[in-house]
Each structure stands twice: as C-alpha cells, then as structure tokens.
Design a protein around this motif. Structure first.
Motif, PDB file in Angstrom:
ATOM      1  N   MET A 122       0.846  -1.212   0.000  1.00 32.09           N
ATOM      2  CA  MET A 122       0.000   0.000   0.000  1.00 32.09           C
ATOM      3  C   MET A 122       0.880   1.261   0.000  1.00 32.09           C
ATOM      4  SD  MET A 122      -3.210  -0.978   0.041  1.00 32.09           S
ATOM      5  CE  MET A 122      -4.189   0.324   0.759  1.00 32.09           C
ATOM      6  N   LEU A 123       0.355   2.288  -0.628  1.00 32.00           N
ATOM      7  CA  LEU A 123       1.037   3.574  -0.665  1.00 32.00           C
ATOM      8  C   LEU A 123       0.304   4.549   0.248  1.00 32.00           C
ATOM      9  CD1 LEU A 123       1.495   3.871  -4.528  1.00 32.00           C
ATOM     10  CD2 LEU A 123       3.249   3.243  -2.889  1.00 32.00           C
ATOM     11  N   THR A 124       1.022   5.576   0.658  1.00 36.16           N
ATOM     12  CA  THR A 124       0.435   6.578   1.539  1.00 36.16           C
ATOM     13  C   THR A 124       0.659   7.967   0.958  1.00 36.16           C
ATOM     14  OG1 THR A 124       0.956   5.182   3.455  1.00 36.16           O
ATOM     15  CG2 THR A 124       0.401   7.504   3.887  1.00 36.16           C
ATOM     16  N   GLU A 156       2.389  14.290  -2.990  1.00 32.48           N
ATOM     17  CA  GLU A 156       3.562  13.433  -2.833  1.00 32.48           C
ATOM     18  C   GLU A 156       3.145  12.121  -2.157  1.00 32.48           C
ATOM     19  OE1 GLU A 156       6.886  15.532  -1.049  1.00 32.48           O
ATOM     20  OE2 GLU A 156       5.988  17.453  -1.666  1.00 32.48           O
ATOM     21  N   PHE A 157       3.721  11.002  -2.659  1.00 32.93           N
ATOM     22  CA  PHE A 157       3.390   9.671  -2.139  1.00 32.93           C
ATOM     23  C   PHE A 157       4.609   9.044  -1.461  1.00 32.93           C
ATOM     24  CE2 PHE A 157       0.515  10.611  -5.614  1.00 32.93           C
ATOM     25  CZ  PHE A 157      -0.729  10.242  -5.109  1.00 32.93           C
ATOM     26  N   SER A 158       4.329   8.008  -0.671  1.00 30.22           N
ATOM     27  CA  SER A 158       5.387   7.371   0.123  1.00 30.22           C
ATOM     28  C   SER A 158       6.416   6.641  -0.731  1.00 30.22           C
ATOM     29  CB  SER A 158       4.761   6.390   1.127  1.00 30.22           C
ATOM     30  OG  SER A 158       3.970   5.420   0.443  1.00 30.22           O
ATOM     31  N   ASN A 159       6.096   6.343  -1.981  1.00 35.48           N
ATOM     32  CA  ASN A 159       7.077   5.684  -2.855  1.00 35.48           C
ATOM     33  C   ASN A 159       7.992   6.691  -3.541  1.00 35.48           C
ATOM     34  OD1 ASN A 159       5.326   6.858  -4.662  1.00 35.48           O
ATOM     35  ND2 ASN A 159       5.034   5.018  -5.922  1.00 35.48           N
ATOM     36  N   GLY A 160       7.905   7.971  -3.137  1.00 42.89           N
ATOM     37  CA  GLY A 160       8.758   9.003  -3.702  1.00 42.89           C
ATOM     38  C   GLY A 160       8.178   9.682  -4.936  1.00 42.89           C
ATOM     39  N   GLU A 161       7.018   9.219  -5.379  1.00 47.42           N
ATOM     40  CA  GLU A 161       6.410   9.773  -6.585  1.00 47.42           C
ATOM     41  C   GLU A 161       5.619  11.038  -6.240  1.00 47.42           C
ATOM     42  OE1 GLU A 161       4.191   7.971 -10.541  1.00 47.42           O
ATOM     43  OE2 GLU A 161       4.317   6.798  -8.697  1.00 47.42           O
ATOM     44  N   THR A 162       5.687  12.018  -7.152  1.00 47.11           N
ATOM     45  CA  THR A 162       4.950  13.274  -6.989  1.00 47.11           C
ATOM     46  C   THR A 162       4.087  13.507  -8.217  1.00 47.11           C
ATOM     47  OG1 THR A 162       6.727  14.254  -5.648  1.00 47.11           O
ATOM     48  CG2 THR A 162       5.144  15.770  -6.662  1.00 47.11           C
TER      49      THR A 162
END
Length: 265
Positions: A1-3, A18-24
């Motif tokens: 899961m992402l946050t 911005e997401f926890s996997n570093g993606e924006t």
C-alpha cells in the motif's frame, strides 16, 4: 500500500501530491476532491494508476479552460494547444468532448463571432474571411453559415470605408491608376467584383482629378530624367508609353513632353 505524504497548493488550479514511494503528481482540484486525497491516506497501485490517468486528462482540461478564458477558440486551436503541451491524443479527444458538452467549444459560434468582429472592426471581404476560418479548422458548412451574417450592404460599407482610407494614400497618380489600385486592393482583401465596382462608383475622386496635373509633372519628370540617355525621338516614345500605362491622357502627355523639350532647347 502507498500513503499520501503531502498535499500542497501548486501553480494555478493544481495541487502537488507526494506519495510514500517518492512519486509526486500534479493534480487538478477536481481529481483531489473526487478521490478525497488527504495526507496519510492509503491507496493501492491500481488506484494510483487510475488517479494518474484521470489526473492527466483533468490537467489538460484545466489548461484548456485557462486557454479559453482569454478568448473564444476553435476545436483545432484547442487540439493544437493541448498537443503542444504534451497532452496525449486520447485525453485530447476526451477534453474536447467535455468542452463541447458544456458549450465552451463550438466552431459555429466561433465563426459567427469572428465574422461580426470583422464586420465591425476589420477591412476584409468574404473570400478572405472564408480562407481565414478554414485555416482555423472550421468545416465548410459552419463557415458558410457564419458568412450569412455578412450581407451585401455590410460588405459595401466595409469595402467603401477601406477604399476611402486608401484613397488618401495615393499621391502623384492619375485617376485611372488610382481606380485600378483601389480595385486591386479590394479584390486582394476578398471583395467580389460587383462590390468593388459599386464602391468605385460612389467614391469621390475630385481631389485626385485636381492633383492629376501635379502627378503628371512628378512622374513625368522622373521618367524624363530616367530616359535622358536615349536620342530625342526614342526618349519621347518611352516617356509617352510609360505615362500612358500609368493612366494619363494622351493630350496631357503631349503637352507635358512639348514643355520638357522646349525647356531643354
């Protein structure tokens, strides 16, 4: 899961998410609200992929709305703008459909508005306006329907005003040459021959007539000097021919040439 790690206001009507996997992602307010994105919210890869897909379309849609906020645009102009901003083809199609549904893009409305503006402020005839609307991507049926607004009386008024303005610019020309130049100007601007003839019939050429002798002196003087290397008979012939082509009467030309020859003796 992402946050969702952070949501901040970006440029214009967009948010930076911005997401926890570093993606924006740069998302429109509509996308953020639709998916109820909040800091700390968890989501899976499938939902993230859907948000990305919707986000691209919504971003393009917001761009299109901003582009439309300045003035009316044709469908072709919208598609070109979105393509230049790297919005994908499928999204461009969806955006155009959405804009048409809310009547923000309507080529017939654009065409009618364009014709009204040109009738009020422009100096072009139907033929040129037809070409310009075609360049803007309008279909022939929409163009012809818009041109119905440009009736014969309005065409005459625009053409007459254009001819009057140009009449003031033609100095040192014969009346015949001025008529030819104005007729050529009106044809170039897209008016038909009937409109041009009607305008020429109504124009006041009295000032041009009064200045015709002065025009003959100016143009004839230049030609007389230009051809001074020729023997008298040939010089006379070349000057006479050139002045006749410029619309001066033969008796006027003969008087001018005799005066020049007498002055040179």
């Amino acid at each position: 899961m992402l946050t969702v790690v952070k949501i901040s206001q970006g440029r214009g009507p967009f948010y930076k998410v911005e997401f926890s996997n570093g993606e924006t992602l740069r998302l429109s307010e509509d996308t953020v609200v639709r998916h109820r994105l909040l800091k700390g919210q968890e989501l899976d890869e499938k939902l993230l992929a859907e948000i990305k897909r919707e986000g691209k379309e919504d971003m393009g849609y917001q761009m299109a709305l901003n582009y439309l906020s300045y003035q009316l645009r044709t469908e072709k102009e919208i598609r070109t703008y979105l393509k230049d901003n790297e919005i994908e083809s499928d999204d461009r199609n969806k955006i155009v459909i959405r804009l048409k549904e809310v009547k923000l893009v309507d080529d017939l409305v654009y065409g009618e508005s364009y014709i009204r503006t040109q009738m009020r402020l422009g100096d072009k005839g139907p033929r040129v306006l037809q070409q310009k609307l075609k360049q803007k991507g309008l279909k022939e049926n929409d163009i012809q329907q818009a041109l119905y607004l440009y009736e014969t009386d309005e065409q005459f008024q625009v053409a007459f005003h254009t001819a009057q303005k140009s009449l003031k610019k033609f100095h040192h020309h014969s009346q015949r040459e001025v008529r030819q130049k104005i007729q050529q100007l009106l044809m170039t601007k897209g008016f038909n021959s009937d409109t041009s003839k009607n305008v020429l019939a109504e124009l006041d050429f009295s000032e041009v007539e009064e200045q015709e002798n002065d025009a003959l002196e100016v143009q004839g003087g230049k030609l007389w000097r230009k051809n001074q290397r020729f023997e008298p008979a040939k010089r006379r012939q070349k000057v006479k021919q050139s002045l006749y082509q410029k619309g001066f009467q033969l008796d006027q030309i003969d008087v001018f040439i005799r005066g020049k020859e007498e002055a040179d003796e």
